[in-house]
Design a protein around this motif. Structure first.
Motif, PDB file in Angstrom:
ATOM      1  N   ILE A  71     -11.642   6.870 -25.238  1.00 27.21           N
ATOM      2  CA  ILE A  71     -11.152   7.738 -24.159  1.00 27.21           C
ATOM      3  C   ILE A  71     -11.874   9.079 -24.212  1.00 27.21           C
ATOM      4  CG2 ILE A  71      -9.147   9.103 -23.398  1.00 27.21           C
ATOM      5  CD1 ILE A  71      -7.406   6.648 -24.228  1.00 27.21           C
ATOM      6  N   ILE A  72     -11.989   9.635 -25.397  1.00 26.95           N
ATOM      7  CA  ILE A  72     -12.659  10.931 -25.561  1.00 26.95           C
ATOM      8  C   ILE A  72     -14.124  10.815 -25.156  1.00 26.95           C
ATOM      9  CG2 ILE A  72     -13.373  12.669 -27.254  1.00 26.95           C
ATOM     10  CD1 ILE A  72     -10.687  11.868 -28.779  1.00 26.95           C
ATOM     11  N   LYS A  73     -14.793   9.753 -25.593  1.00 26.22           N
ATOM     12  CA  LYS A  73     -16.198   9.545 -25.203  1.00 26.22           C
ATOM     13  C   LYS A  73     -16.349   9.498 -23.691  1.00 26.22           C
ATOM     14  CE  LYS A  73     -18.689   7.391 -28.958  1.00 26.22           C
ATOM     15  NZ  LYS A  73     -19.434   6.219 -29.419  1.00 26.22           N
ATOM     16  N   ASN A  74     -15.455   8.771 -23.037  1.00 26.24           N
ATOM     17  CA  ASN A  74     -15.519   8.673 -21.575  1.00 26.24           C
ATOM     18  C   ASN A  74     -15.254  10.025 -20.922  1.00 26.24           C
ATOM     19  OD1 ASN A  74     -16.040   5.918 -21.723  1.00 26.24           O
ATOM     20  ND2 ASN A  74     -13.915   5.339 -21.419  1.00 26.24           N
ATOM     21  N   ASN A  75     -14.245  10.743 -21.406  1.00 25.84           N
ATOM     22  CA  ASN A  75     -13.890  12.038 -20.821  1.00 25.84           C
ATOM     23  C   ASN A  75     -15.032  13.043 -20.898  1.00 25.84           C
ATOM     24  OD1 ASN A  75     -11.346  11.067 -20.277  1.00 25.84           O
ATOM     25  ND2 ASN A  75     -10.331  12.218 -21.894  1.00 25.84           N
ATOM     26  N   ILE A  76     -15.747  13.039 -22.008  1.00 22.12           N
ATOM     27  CA  ILE A  76     -16.812  14.041 -22.189  1.00 22.12           C
ATOM     28  C   ILE A  76     -18.191  13.501 -21.817  1.00 22.12           C
ATOM     29  CG2 ILE A  76     -15.489  15.249 -23.971  1.00 22.12           C
ATOM     30  CD1 ILE A  76     -17.475  14.056 -26.049  1.00 22.12           C
ATOM     31  N   GLN A  77     -18.223  12.289 -21.269  1.00 22.34           N
ATOM     32  CA  GLN A  77     -19.484  11.653 -20.873  1.00 22.34           C
ATOM     33  C   GLN A  77     -20.480  11.649 -22.036  1.00 22.34           C
ATOM     34  OE1 GLN A  77     -20.939  13.000 -17.049  1.00 22.34           O
ATOM     35  NE2 GLN A  77     -18.855  13.351 -16.323  1.00 22.34           N
TER      36      GLN A  77
ATOM     37  N   GLN B 155     -28.055  10.332 -24.065  1.00 18.74           N
ATOM     38  CA  GLN B 155     -29.276   9.779 -23.479  1.00 18.74           C
ATOM     39  C   GLN B 155     -30.150  10.834 -22.807  1.00 18.74           C
ATOM     40  OE1 GLN B 155     -28.119   6.691 -20.778  1.00 18.74           O
ATOM     41  NE2 GLN B 155     -27.452   5.304 -22.397  1.00 18.74           N
ATOM     42  N   HIS B 156     -29.535  11.868 -22.216  1.00 24.13           N
ATOM     43  CA  HIS B 156     -30.286  12.762 -21.345  1.00 24.13           C
ATOM     44  C   HIS B 156     -30.490  14.186 -21.850  1.00 24.13           C
ATOM     45  CE1 HIS B 156     -28.888   9.530 -18.635  1.00 24.13           C
ATOM     46  NE2 HIS B 156     -30.089   9.685 -18.125  1.00 24.13           N
ATOM     47  N   ASP B 157     -29.712  14.633 -22.811  1.00 30.01           N
ATOM     48  CA  ASP B 157     -29.823  16.011 -23.264  1.00 30.01           C
ATOM     49  C   ASP B 157     -30.880  16.165 -24.352  1.00 30.01           C
ATOM     50  OD1 ASP B 157     -27.819  16.722 -21.500  1.00 30.01           O
ATOM     51  OD2 ASP B 157     -26.235  16.711 -23.012  1.00 30.01           O
ATOM     52  N   ASN B 158     -31.292  17.424 -24.575  1.00 27.69           N
ATOM     53  CA  ASN B 158     -32.242  17.676 -25.658  1.00 27.69           C
ATOM     54  C   ASN B 158     -31.533  17.497 -27.004  1.00 27.69           C
ATOM     55  OD1 ASN B 158     -31.047  20.196 -26.560  1.00 27.69           O
ATOM     56  ND2 ASN B 158     -31.967  21.161 -24.755  1.00 27.69           N
ATOM     57  N   SER B 159     -32.299  17.407 -28.057  1.00 24.29           N
ATOM     58  CA  SER B 159     -31.733  17.070 -29.369  1.00 24.29           C
ATOM     59  C   SER B 159     -30.740  18.126 -29.866  1.00 24.29           C
ATOM     60  CB  SER B 159     -32.839  16.850 -30.402  1.00 24.29           C
ATOM     61  OG  SER B 159     -33.632  18.006 -30.533  1.00 24.29           O
ATOM     62  N   GLU B 160     -30.987  19.399 -29.578  1.00 26.68           N
ATOM     63  CA  GLU B 160     -30.062  20.455 -30.016  1.00 26.68           C
ATOM     64  C   GLU B 160     -28.703  20.307 -29.333  1.00 26.68           C
ATOM     65  OE1 GLU B 160     -29.477  25.314 -29.946  1.00 26.68           O
ATOM     66  OE2 GLU B 160     -31.363  24.460 -29.243  1.00 26.68           O
ATOM     67  N   LEU B 161     -28.705  20.088 -28.023  1.00 32.63           N
ATOM     68  CA  LEU B 161     -27.454  19.936 -27.282  1.00 32.63           C
ATOM     69  C   LEU B 161     -26.733  18.646 -27.694  1.00 32.63           C
ATOM     70  CD1 LEU B 161     -25.583  21.179 -25.231  1.00 32.63           C
ATOM     71  CD2 LEU B 161     -26.920  20.096 -23.403  1.00 32.63           C
ATOM     72  N   LYS B 162     -27.488  17.584 -27.932  1.00 33.24           N
ATOM     73  CA  LYS B 162     -26.882  16.334 -28.409  1.00 33.24           C
ATOM     74  C   LYS B 162     -26.117  16.564 -29.709  1.00 33.24           C
ATOM     75  CE  LYS B 162     -30.364  13.117 -26.690  1.00 33.24           C
ATOM     76  NZ  LYS B 162     -31.406  12.156 -27.079  1.00 33.24           N
TER      77      LYS B 162
ATOM     78  N   ASP C 200     -22.144  16.209 -30.182  1.00 27.87           N
ATOM     79  CA  ASP C 200     -21.676  15.249 -31.181  1.00 27.87           C
ATOM     80  C   ASP C 200     -20.713  15.917 -32.172  1.00 27.87           C
ATOM     81  OD1 ASP C 200     -21.802  12.531 -32.354  1.00 27.87           O
ATOM     82  OD2 ASP C 200     -22.687  13.598 -34.054  1.00 27.87           O
ATOM     83  N   GLU C 201     -21.028  17.128 -32.595  1.00 29.89           N
ATOM     84  CA  GLU C 201     -20.136  17.858 -33.510  1.00 29.89           C
ATOM     85  C   GLU C 201     -18.782  18.110 -32.858  1.00 29.89           C
ATOM     86  OE1 GLU C 201     -21.892  21.452 -34.978  1.00 29.89           O
ATOM     87  OE2 GLU C 201     -23.463  20.390 -36.074  1.00 29.89           O
TER      88      GLU C 201
ATOM     89  N   ASN D   7     -16.755  14.930 -32.622  1.00 33.38           N
ATOM     90  CA  ASN D   7     -16.144  14.581 -33.911  1.00 33.38           C
ATOM     91  C   ASN D   7     -14.926  15.448 -34.218  1.00 33.38           C
ATOM     92  OD1 ASN D   7     -17.721  12.348 -34.896  1.00 33.38           O
ATOM     93  ND2 ASN D   7     -19.422  13.780 -35.044  1.00 33.38           N
ATOM     94  N   VAL D   8     -14.990  16.721 -33.876  1.00 41.73           N
ATOM     95  CA  VAL D   8     -13.842  17.609 -34.092  1.00 41.73           C
ATOM     96  C   VAL D   8     -12.673  17.170 -33.205  1.00 41.73           C
ATOM     97  CG1 VAL D   8     -12.976  19.972 -33.788  1.00 41.73           C
ATOM     98  CG2 VAL D   8     -15.197  19.582 -34.880  1.00 41.73           C
ATOM     99  N   ILE D   9     -12.950  16.869 -31.944  1.00 40.91           N
ATOM    100  CA  ILE D   9     -11.897  16.409 -31.028  1.00 40.91           C
ATOM    101  C   ILE D   9     -11.262  15.128 -31.560  1.00 40.91           C
ATOM    102  CG2 ILE D   9     -11.412  15.502 -28.718  1.00 40.91           C
ATOM    103  CD1 ILE D   9     -13.727  17.346 -27.724  1.00 40.91           C
ATOM    104  N   CYS D  10     -12.087  14.183 -31.997  1.00 45.24           N
ATOM    105  CA  CYS D  10     -11.567  12.919 -32.523  1.00 45.24           C
ATOM    106  C   CYS D  10     -10.696  13.152 -33.748  1.00 45.24           C
ATOM    107  CB  CYS D  10     -12.712  11.966 -32.868  1.00 45.24           C
ATOM    108  SG  CYS D  10     -13.533  11.290 -31.424  1.00 45.24           S
TER     109      CYS D  10
END
Length: 147
Positions: A35-41, A47-54, A58-59, A62-65
């Protein structure tokens, strides 16, 4: 007495109940994480963001989860104990706009942050309540705040 036809003892039933209780939280955790993955796309950003934003997304994911999936009576946010269910509900409503807002605010912060995880939890908790006002104030400053 044929053991095949005997009813289960209380100890055996308790063992089964414990096994079921151990399985259910895993399924519940997986469901909440999806659900969280879907909510935050999440997949789109990975797939589309630069490595820093990814990495930043991701951090925060993980905190939300962790906040949503680790049950407790209360969660301390900015020194105040909030009921777990309230915090969980707010975190389950977060979307990728909230995460990008938190990331932007954190990138603007020049103050040293002692407990980064507590800071992220606080920022995420407040994101839905402050994001619109933040962008409105920013637009007003940009339009009218120039001396």
């Amino acid at each position: 007495i044929n053991p095949i036809y005997q009813s289960k003892t209380d100890d055996e039933l308790d063992t089964q109940d414990r096994l079921i209780d151990e399985i259910d939280p895993i399924d519940e955790t997986d469901t909440y994480m999806q659900i969280i993955k879907n909510n935050i796309q999440y997949d789109y950003h990975m797939q589309h963001d630069n490595s820093e934003l990814k990495e930043l997304i991701d951090e925060l994911y993980n905190v939300i989860c962790e906040v949503v999936c680790v049950k407790r009576k209360s969660i301390k946010i900015s020194g105040v104990d909030y009921p777990f269910n309230l915090v969980k509900a707010k975190f389950l409503k977060l979307n990728d706009s909230h995460l990008l807002y938190v990331i932007e605010c954190m990138q603007r912060t020049t103050t040293e942050i002692g407990n980064i995880k507590a800071y992220m939890i606080t920022a995420l908790y407040n994101a839905s309540s402050t994001m619109s006002h933040f962008y409105q104030q920013q637009a007003q400053h940009d339009l009218y705040g120039i001396p």
